[in-house]
Design an enzyme around this catalytic site. Structure first.
Site, short mmCIF file in Angstrom:
data_model
loop_
_atom_site.label_atom_id
_atom_site.label_comp_id
_atom_site.label_asym_id
_atom_site.label_seq_id
_atom_site.Cartn_x
_atom_site.Cartn_y
_atom_site.Cartn_z
N TYR A 259 -27.21 -37.85 -3.93
CA TYR A 259 -28.24 -38.01 -4.97
C TYR A 259 -29.61 -38.25 -4.31
O TYR A 259 -30.65 -37.96 -4.89
CB TYR A 259 -27.95 -39.23 -5.84
N GLY A 260 -29.56 -38.85 -3.13
CA GLY A 260 -30.78 -39.42 -2.53
C GLY A 260 -31.88 -38.46 -2.18
O GLY A 260 -33.01 -38.87 -1.94
N THR B 73 -29.57 -45.51 -4.38
CA THR B 73 -30.39 -44.48 -5.01
C THR B 73 -30.42 -44.65 -6.53
O THR B 73 -31.49 -44.65 -7.16
CB THR B 73 -29.84 -43.09 -4.63
N GLU C 46 -21.01 -38.66 5.99
CA GLU C 46 -20.08 -37.82 5.23
C GLU C 46 -19.33 -36.84 6.14
O GLU C 46 -18.23 -36.43 5.83
CB GLU C 46 -20.84 -37.03 4.16
N ASP D 173 -20.64 -44.76 -7.64
CA ASP D 173 -21.57 -44.35 -6.59
C ASP D 173 -21.72 -42.84 -6.66
O ASP D 173 -20.89 -42.15 -7.27
CB ASP D 173 -21.01 -44.75 -5.21
N SER D 174 -22.77 -42.35 -6.01
CA SER D 174 -22.96 -40.90 -5.93
C SER D 174 -21.81 -40.24 -5.16
O SER D 174 -21.52 -39.07 -5.36
CB SER D 174 -24.28 -40.60 -5.23
N CYS E 13 -24.81 -48.06 -5.46
CA CYS E 13 -25.58 -46.93 -4.92
C CYS E 13 -27.05 -47.33 -4.91
O CYS E 13 -27.63 -47.62 -5.98
CB CYS E 13 -25.36 -45.71 -5.82
N CYS F 107 -28.41 -48.53 1.49
CA CYS F 107 -27.56 -47.45 0.98
C CYS F 107 -26.13 -47.82 1.34
O CYS F 107 -25.86 -48.27 2.47
CB CYS F 107 -27.97 -46.14 1.65
N THR F 108 -25.23 -47.63 0.39
CA THR F 108 -23.85 -48.10 0.60
C THR F 108 -23.09 -47.26 1.64
O THR F 108 -21.97 -47.62 2.01
CB THR F 108 -23.09 -48.13 -0.74
N HIS F 109 -23.69 -46.17 2.11
CA HIS F 109 -23.07 -45.42 3.21
C HIS F 109 -23.33 -46.10 4.57
O HIS F 109 -22.58 -45.88 5.52
CB HIS F 109 -23.65 -44.01 3.29
#
Ligand code: DGL
Length: 281
Positions: free
Chosen positions: A42-43, A75, A152, A10-11, A73, A186-188
């Site tokens: 990255y997005g 993105t 984050e 992932d990013s 990811c 998005c995996t976040h």
């Protein structure tokens, strides 16, 4: 039986939500995870940069003895041209197909919302995939540039006013459109699933891209009789800050124990398979 590891990247650390699901569904699998924490996000970057980063991430994973790669990811999954993923020496799974199929199966009214990073939404990847599954689906896509920095930076509590305010703004067009299913593209985003669920209400189904992708990857391995391992989890990041263990715990749901090792991408050459794929990343 194939005891080689599953490579996941992932990013940043969002892809750990996919590792969590892999480990939950198939605790025996060995997993090598790489999070490009030095270059996240990255997005919000141009496609050409995302492709270059993704090829470096893949080349790093290919230095291990792996049996399959998951791009955890949204993105990267939306941006990396197929000629590169088709050139890989191992099977490749991205988040778009499995997540879109789960959403199409879940919707009752045919109205689906997609949340993703600016690059994911700009690419139209989820919309195209959903329309190819069923052209009658009505899809409303919304870029959410503030979600990744909020996650984050730890603004993840269900009652966090800042995140709730931002989420209300992003979710408004989806609610206006009457969607009954929303792709967390998005995996976040599963980390703030509670905030999103509180705003859209319990009648709206939230589809977690990490979970659907992990499930699909395991299905593929099962089909080719390639499951098996000793349940070893190895974590690598391109940067290491003091808060890594805490952040990792947030995404994984449990403590990382030994922590992560540092991956030095500058010492990794692009894998030769990408030369064969042609084009200049
Ligand atoms: N994990 C990334 C994704 O799924 C989001 C973070 C980023 O912008 O790099 O799109």
């Amino acid at each position: 039986m194939d005891t080689r590891a599953i490579g996941v990247f992932d990013s940043g650390l969002g892809g750990l939500t996919a590792v969590k699901q892999l480990h939950r569904l198939a605790p025996q699998e060995n997993v090598v995870f790489f999070g490009d924490t030095a270059r996240v996000p990255y997005g919000t970057r141009p496609a050409q940069t995302i492709v270059r980063y993704a090829l470096e991430d893949l080349s790093f994973l290919l230095t291990f003895d792996i049996k399959l790669i998951i791009a955890a990811c949204g993105t990267v999954s939306s941006t990396l041209p197929r000629r590169y993923t088709e050139a890989l020496p191992v099977p490749f799974v991205d988040v778009i197909g499995p997540t879109a199929r789960a959403a199409a199966a879940a919707t009752a009214n045919g109205k689906i919302g997609v949340l993703g990073t600016p690059a994911t939404i700009r690419s139209g990847s989820f919309v195209r995939e959903l329309e190819s599954i069923d052209s009658r689906l009505a899809v409303t896509a919304q870029a959410c540039p503030l979600f990744v920095p909020l996650v984050e930076n730890g603004y993840t509590a269900r009652d966090c006013e800042v995140t709730r305010l931002v989420a209300r703004e992003y979710l408004e067009p989806l609610m206006q459109a009457g969607v009954d299913t929303i792709i967390l593209g998005c995996t976040h985003y599963p980390i703030i699933k509670g905030v999103i669920a509180d705003i859209v209400g319990e009648k709206v189904t939230l589809i977690d891209s990490g979970r659907e992708t992990a499930r699909y990857a395991l299905e593929l391995l099962n089909k080719s009789d390639s499951c098996g391992g000793e349940g070893k989890l190895d974590f690598y990041t391109s940067d290491q800050g003091d808060g890594f263990e805490n952040s990792a715990e947030l995404f994984l749901g449990y403590s990382l124990g030994a922590g992560a090792r540092k991956a030095d991408l500058q010492r990794i050459d692009l894998h030769p398979c990408f030369g064969l794929a042609g084009g200049n990343p």
